[in-house]
Design a protein around this motif. Structure first.
Motif, PDB file in Angstrom:
ATOM      1  N   UNK A 332      53.757  35.216  42.879  1.00 21.27           N
ATOM      2  CA  UNK A 332      52.858  36.122  43.290  1.00 21.27           C
ATOM      3  C   UNK A 332      51.969  36.004  44.341  1.00 21.27           C
ATOM      4  N   UNK A 333      51.581  34.410  44.207  1.00 22.22           N
ATOM      5  CA  UNK A 333      50.700  34.070  45.401  1.00 22.22           C
ATOM      6  C   UNK A 333      51.559  34.240  46.832  1.00 22.22           C
ATOM      7  N   UNK A 426      46.213  35.987  49.815  1.00 20.83           N
ATOM      8  CA  UNK A 426      46.847  35.088  48.856  1.00 20.83           C
ATOM      9  C   UNK A 426      45.973  34.329  47.809  1.00 20.83           C
ATOM     10  N   UNK A 427      44.894  33.879  48.419  1.00 26.29           N
ATOM     11  CA  UNK A 427      43.788  33.198  47.460  1.00 26.29           C
ATOM     12  C   UNK A 427      43.218  34.138  46.442  1.00 26.29           C
ATOM     13  N   UNK A 428      43.402  35.645  46.372  1.00 27.61           N
ATOM     14  CA  UNK A 428      42.868  36.357  45.531  1.00 27.61           C
ATOM     15  C   UNK A 428      43.984  36.218  44.231  1.00 27.61           C
ATOM     16  N   UNK A 440      42.169  44.275  38.367  1.00 23.61           N
ATOM     17  CA  UNK A 440      40.906  44.895  38.190  1.00 23.61           C
ATOM     18  C   UNK A 440      39.689  43.981  37.738  1.00 23.61           C
ATOM     19  N   UNK A 441      39.959  43.270  37.043  1.00 24.27           N
ATOM     20  CA  UNK A 441      38.821  42.249  36.705  1.00 24.27           C
ATOM     21  C   UNK A 441      38.810  41.318  37.861  1.00 24.27           C
ATOM     22  N   UNK A 442      39.799  40.774  38.538  1.00 28.44           N
ATOM     23  CA  UNK A 442      39.546  40.044  39.738  1.00 28.44           C
ATOM     24  C   UNK A 442      38.750  40.735  40.603  1.00 28.44           C
ATOM     25  N   UNK A 443      39.172  41.934  41.139  1.00 23.82           N
ATOM     26  CA  UNK A 443      38.267  42.577  42.041  1.00 23.82           C
ATOM     27  C   UNK A 443      36.738  42.779  41.637  1.00 23.82           C
TER      28      UNK A 443
END
Length: 468
Positions: A332-333, A426-428, A440-443
């Protein structure tokens, strides 16, 4: 690979980028499509929309994917191996207990952040995060509550040091482009990084931790097997004889020392104090290359932590089981890097830079705005930082600024390149998967913290700019 000549104007390219991000979020959050599949699909559609030749699209996709996965895969793999060994041998618990005893339970998140600031001086963000992950998770498991209380101060510390403080490559490249003093950038950058971390990461983590209850992920802590009667060397928990604090700290210092040595030598070579190509310099820099340094650290952990407690077969099984959960993280990264690479090669950054090159505002505000827009448009903080520095280098040279103000411009650029980490970064995805958060939580958490961190750094630089 070079960017294509844009076929559309800046507005059209930005609309394509915005539409791609919107479609990606809908696919992942609303439709619940797997993030890896969604990222690859949207990358292909975006490459078509911006006008790449069909025959070039596979190479365009591989540009960002290969570059990201090439750096992330080894770091994540060695990092979780080290983390799993620290966990099952009790080493992470020893570190956590020592940290808590020194600082107290209430200050455990602060202690994690301070330790990360120190470790983050020579170590890049992603490498520092994977090394610190078992400590963060161990402390979080002991005290309970939202993982964000413990994860965000540490992750924010690594992000602040990586973005603002030399000898990290971003601020060094920006300082070089603006003809700023690396020494002054270091002396000014460290206190600004620490202050912006405290305000924009540590204090913000208290608010986000209270609002979002993120449970402990199983990226490191898998189920502990019961003792296998057929294997006399197997243990239910290898930490029955936990290592000493000094032993564990010595192992964690291996990558810190090796990577730090690599950074110092590279800086001396770039400054002309050492001759490039010297065999001994190249050898020491090889040892300090991040994947090699982590490999050496894992080998040390195997023989110092693992082998005294179990057979090599048992240690190998533990390492093998550690790799399974991180395959999705790596893919995913890498796909996030693919999406960012498509946007980078599409010419969005160049078109945006050209349109913003003469904004008629103060240099420090111009630097921050341009870096922010480039960061949002194409995702890569490094690209945003180096592009912005090159873009404003001419006006900066003409202004005849002193070293202190040149350093403040470097900080402003780094601040803009830090804010608003989202799905084209990619760090996200690395943070999202390591901490077990959905998109959504990461945002709502990581993106917010990155934004407050970068904004804090810029406000400090802007105030100093006005005062001096």
């Amino acid at each position: 690979m070079e960017a294509i000549e844009p076929q559309y104007g800046t507005a059209a390219l930005l609309l394509i980028a915005a539409a791609a991000v919107a479609v990606l979020l809908v696919l992942i959050i609303v439709i619940k499509l797997h993030a890896f599949v969604a990222l690859v699909l949207v990358s292909v559609l975006t490459a078509i929309a911006v006008g790449f030749d069909f025959g070039d699209i596979p190479d365009v996709l591989m540009f960002g994917f290969a570059d990201t996965i090439g750096s992330v895969a080894l770091l994540v793999a060695f990092g979780v191996m080290l983390g799993r060994l620290l966990e099952v041998t009790g080493g992470a618990q020893v570190l956590a207990d020592t940290l808590i005893n020194r600082f107290g339970e209430d200050r455990a998140p602060f202690a994690l952040g301070v330790a990360a600031l120190i470790f983050g001086f020579p170590i890049f963000f992603d490498a520092g995060l994977v090394v610190f992950l078992p400590i963060i998770l161990t402390v979080a498991r002991r005290f309970g509550g939202s993982l964000l209380y413990y994860a965000l101060p540490a992750a924010g510390a690594f992000a602040a040091m990586h973005a603002i403080v030399p000898p990290h490559p971003g601020p060094v490249a920006a300082a070089t482009a603006l003809d700023a003093s690396i020494g002054v950038t270091l002396l000014v950058g460290v206190p600004i990084a620490v202050l912006s971390w405290y305000v924009g990461s540590y204090l913000v983590s208290r608010v986000l931790g209270a609002r979002f209850n993120v449970p402990l992920p199983d990226v490191i802590f898998g189920e502990v097997r019961e003792q296998d009667e057929s294997d006399p060397d197997a243990v239910q928990r290898m930490g029955q004889r936990p290592p000493s604090f000094g032993t564990v700290l010595s192992i964690l210092l291996i990558p810190l020392v090796l990577i730090g040595l690599n950074t110092v030598l590279d800086t001396l070579v770039q400054a002309g104090d050492l001759d490039e190509g010297e065999a001994w310099v190249e050898f020491l820099m090889l040892l300090g290359n991040t994947p090699v340094a982590l490999l050496i650290t894992v080998l040390a952990a195997i023989f110092v932590l693992g082998r005294p407690n179990a057979s090599m077969a048992t240690v190998t099984r533990i390492l093998d089981e550690a790799l399974g959960p991180v395959c999705a993280i790596i893919l995913i990264t890498g796909a996030g890097g693919m999406f960012g690479g498509v946007l980078e090669l599409s010419g969005i950054g160049a078109a945006l830079s050209d349109s913003l090159s003469d904004m008629g505002i103060s240099l420090i505000l111009q630097a921050f705005i341009i870096a922010t827009l480039l960061r949002v448009a194409q995702g890569s903080a490094t690209v945003a930082l180096t592009t912005t520095a090159g873009l404003i280098a001419g006006p900066v040279a003409a202004a005849g600024l002193n070293d202190f103000k040149l350093t403040l411009l470097v900080v402003a650029i780094a601040a803009g390149a830090t804010v608003l980490s989202h799905v084209n970064d990619s760090g996200f995805w690395l943070v999202s998967r390591f901490f077990g958060m959905d998109e959504a939580t990461t945002l709502k958490t990581w993106t917010v913290m990155e934004t407050t961190l970068g904004t804090s750094a810029f406000v400090i630089a802007w105030v100093l700019w006005g005062v001096f």
